[in-house]
Motif scaffolding. Structure first.
Motif, PDB file in Angstrom:
ATOM      1  N   SER A   5       0.861  -1.182   0.000  1.00  0.00           N
ATOM      2  CA  SER A   5       0.000   0.000   0.000  1.00  0.00           C
ATOM      3  C   SER A   5       0.895   1.229   0.000  1.00  0.00           C
ATOM      4  CB  SER A   5      -0.882   0.020   1.253  1.00  0.00           C
ATOM      5  OG  SER A   5      -1.738  -1.080   1.258  1.00  0.00           O
ATOM      6  N   ARG A   6       0.586   2.175  -0.869  1.00  0.00           N
ATOM      7  CA  ARG A   6       1.333   3.425  -0.952  1.00  0.00           C
ATOM      8  C   ARG A   6       0.344   4.559  -1.126  1.00  0.00           C
ATOM      9  NH1 ARG A   6       5.889   3.805   0.967  1.00  0.00           N
ATOM     10  NH2 ARG A   6       4.525   2.753   2.367  1.00  0.00           N
ATOM     11  N   LYS A   7       0.667   5.712  -0.596  1.00  0.00           N
ATOM     12  CA  LYS A   7      -0.146   6.908  -0.760  1.00  0.00           C
ATOM     13  C   LYS A   7       0.551   7.836  -1.745  1.00  0.00           C
ATOM     14  CE  LYS A   7      -1.928   6.647   3.926  1.00  0.00           C
ATOM     15  NZ  LYS A   7      -1.947   7.267   5.249  1.00  0.00           N
ATOM     16  N   LYS A   8      -0.144   8.896  -2.144  1.00  0.00           N
ATOM     17  CA  LYS A   8       0.425   9.877  -3.063  1.00  0.00           C
ATOM     18  C   LYS A   8       1.775  10.363  -2.545  1.00  0.00           C
ATOM     19  CE  LYS A   8      -0.592  14.207  -5.370  1.00  0.00           C
ATOM     20  NZ  LYS A   8      -1.532  15.308  -5.551  1.00  0.00           N
ATOM     21  N   ASN A   9       2.732  10.440  -3.456  1.00  0.00           N
ATOM     22  CA  ASN A   9       4.113  10.866  -3.195  1.00  0.00           C
ATOM     23  C   ASN A   9       4.951   9.852  -2.423  1.00  0.00           C
ATOM     24  OD1 ASN A   9       3.808  13.332  -4.578  1.00  0.00           O
ATOM     25  ND2 ASN A   9       2.830  14.213  -2.784  1.00  0.00           N
ATOM     26  N   GLU A  10       4.412   8.666  -2.151  1.00  0.00           N
ATOM     27  CA  GLU A  10       5.214   7.607  -1.542  1.00  0.00           C
ATOM     28  C   GLU A  10       5.790   6.733  -2.657  1.00  0.00           C
ATOM     29  OE1 GLU A  10       3.219   7.066   2.843  1.00  0.00           O
ATOM     30  OE2 GLU A  10       2.578   5.681   1.268  1.00  0.00           O
ATOM     31  N   ALA A  11       6.893   6.072  -2.368  1.00  0.00           N
ATOM     32  CA  ALA A  11       7.600   5.320  -3.408  1.00  0.00           C
ATOM     33  C   ALA A  11       8.037   3.952  -2.904  1.00  0.00           C
ATOM     34  CB  ALA A  11       8.817   6.108  -3.885  1.00  0.00           C
ATOM     35  N   GLU A  19      13.095   3.323  -8.963  1.00  0.00           N
ATOM     36  CA  GLU A  19      12.168   3.895  -7.977  1.00  0.00           C
ATOM     37  C   GLU A  19      10.816   4.142  -8.642  1.00  0.00           C
ATOM     38  OE1 GLU A  19      11.685   8.024  -5.511  1.00  0.00           O
ATOM     39  OE2 GLU A  19      13.647   7.046  -5.452  1.00  0.00           O
ATOM     40  N   ILE A  20       9.769   3.677  -7.995  1.00  0.00           N
ATOM     41  CA  ILE A  20       8.404   3.865  -8.492  1.00  0.00           C
ATOM     42  C   ILE A  20       7.657   4.698  -7.460  1.00  0.00           C
ATOM     43  CG2 ILE A  20       6.272   2.718  -9.188  1.00  0.00           C
ATOM     44  CD1 ILE A  20       8.064   0.281  -9.888  1.00  0.00           C
ATOM     45  N   THR A  21       7.138   5.842  -7.908  1.00  0.00           N
ATOM     46  CA  THR A  21       6.460   6.783  -7.026  1.00  0.00           C
ATOM     47  C   THR A  21       5.005   6.934  -7.450  1.00  0.00           C
ATOM     48  OG1 THR A  21       8.525   8.010  -6.787  1.00  0.00           O
ATOM     49  CG2 THR A  21       6.513   9.152  -6.115  1.00  0.00           C
ATOM     50  N   VAL A  22       4.106   6.957  -6.476  1.00  0.00           N
ATOM     51  CA  VAL A  22       2.695   7.223  -6.756  1.00  0.00           C
ATOM     52  C   VAL A  22       2.559   8.731  -6.923  1.00  0.00           C
ATOM     53  CG1 VAL A  22       0.330   7.083  -5.883  1.00  0.00           C
ATOM     54  CG2 VAL A  22       1.949   5.221  -5.413  1.00  0.00           C
ATOM     55  N   LEU A  23       2.189   9.160  -8.137  1.00  0.00           N
ATOM     56  CA  LEU A  23       2.065  10.590  -8.419  1.00  0.00           C
ATOM     57  C   LEU A  23       0.660  11.111  -8.173  1.00  0.00           C
ATOM     58  CD1 LEU A  23       4.102  10.775 -11.748  1.00  0.00           C
ATOM     59  CD2 LEU A  23       4.894  11.258  -9.424  1.00  0.00           C
ATOM     60  N   GLU A  24      -0.333  10.270  -8.488  1.00  0.00           N
ATOM     61  CA  GLU A  24      -1.720  10.741  -8.417  1.00  0.00           C
ATOM     62  C   GLU A  24      -2.655   9.535  -8.346  1.00  0.00           C
ATOM     63  OE1 GLU A  24      -4.598  13.593 -11.155  1.00  0.00           O
ATOM     64  OE2 GLU A  24      -2.560  13.167 -11.795  1.00  0.00           O
ATOM     65  N   VAL A  25      -3.744   9.702  -7.617  1.00  0.00           N
ATOM     66  CA  VAL A  25      -4.790   8.683  -7.557  1.00  0.00           C
ATOM     67  C   VAL A  25      -6.114   9.377  -7.854  1.00  0.00           C
ATOM     68  CG1 VAL A  25      -5.960   6.963  -6.125  1.00  0.00           C
ATOM     69  CG2 VAL A  25      -3.520   7.395  -5.798  1.00  0.00           C
ATOM     70  N   LYS A  26      -6.800   8.907  -8.919  1.00  0.00           N
ATOM     71  CA  LYS A  26      -8.111   9.450  -9.301  1.00  0.00           C
ATOM     72  C   LYS A  26      -9.054   8.280  -9.488  1.00  0.00           C
ATOM     73  CE  LYS A  26      -7.031  13.682 -11.830  1.00  0.00           C
ATOM     74  NZ  LYS A  26      -7.104  14.325 -13.147  1.00  0.00           N
ATOM     75  N   GLN A  29      -7.947   4.943 -11.135  1.00  0.00           N
ATOM     76  CA  GLN A  29      -6.722   5.137 -11.911  1.00  0.00           C
ATOM     77  C   GLN A  29      -5.606   5.656 -11.012  1.00  0.00           C
ATOM     78  OE1 GLN A  29      -6.797   8.121 -15.049  1.00  0.00           O
ATOM     79  NE2 GLN A  29      -5.759   6.672 -16.382  1.00  0.00           N
ATOM     80  N   VAL A  30      -4.424   5.073 -11.186  1.00  0.00           N
ATOM     81  CA  VAL A  30      -3.241   5.478 -10.425  1.00  0.00           C
ATOM     82  C   VAL A  30      -2.166   5.909 -11.416  1.00  0.00           C
ATOM     83  CG1 VAL A  30      -1.450   4.718  -8.814  1.00  0.00           C
ATOM     84  CG2 VAL A  30      -3.776   3.834  -8.590  1.00  0.00           C
ATOM     85  N   LYS A  31      -1.580   7.070 -11.213  1.00  0.00           N
ATOM     86  CA  LYS A  31      -0.493   7.540 -12.067  1.00  0.00           C
ATOM     87  C   LYS A  31       0.820   7.293 -11.325  1.00  0.00           C
ATOM     88  CE  LYS A  31      -0.937  11.268 -14.557  1.00  0.00           C
ATOM     89  NZ  LYS A  31      -0.974  12.683 -15.000  1.00  0.00           N
ATOM     90  N   LEU A  32       1.738   6.565 -11.988  1.00  0.00           N
ATOM     91  CA  LEU A  32       3.017   6.225 -11.390  1.00  0.00           C
ATOM     92  C   LEU A  32       4.146   6.942 -12.103  1.00  0.00           C
ATOM     93  CD1 LEU A  32       2.528   2.351 -11.186  1.00  0.00           C
ATOM     94  CD2 LEU A  32       2.202   4.013  -9.347  1.00  0.00           C
ATOM     95  N   GLY A  33       5.164   7.310 -11.369  1.00  0.00           N
ATOM     96  CA  GLY A  33       6.394   7.833 -11.939  1.00  0.00           C
ATOM     97  C   GLY A  33       7.483   6.796 -11.730  1.00  0.00           C
ATOM     98  N   ILE A  34       8.266   6.523 -12.769  1.00  0.00           N
ATOM     99  CA  ILE A  34       9.307   5.502 -12.692  1.00  0.00           C
ATOM    100  C   ILE A  34      10.648   6.136 -13.019  1.00  0.00           C
ATOM    101  CG2 ILE A  34      10.116   3.288 -13.598  1.00  0.00           C
ATOM    102  CD1 ILE A  34       7.130   2.780 -14.375  1.00  0.00           C
TER     103      ILE A  34
END
Length: 71
Positions: A5-11, A19-26, A29-34
């Protein structure tokens, strides 16, 4: 499979260099940064599957051509 489980801005960090970071949750849909080295390929799974299928077809055609050459 590891489920985290990760929240926004957690990686999460994989193998010290990815490194995979949660950028946004709508909604659903989840937007990830890699962040990964350039030599590490990163694909969406559906694209990866298409690449694998194309490679398999190419190998099959090459094998058929090689067999024709032996005849």
């Amino acid at each position: 499979m590891l489920a985290l489980s990760r929240k926004k801005n957690e990686a999460i960090v994989i193998n010290n260099n990815v490194e995979i970071t949660v950028l946004e949750v709508k909604g659903e849909q989840v937007k990830l940064g890699i962040t990964a080295p350039k030599e590490v390929p990163v694909y969406r799974k559906e694209v990866y599957v298409q690449i694998q299928e194309a490679n398999k077809e190419s190998n099959d055609i090459s094998a058929i051509e090689a067999l024709k050459g032996l005849l």
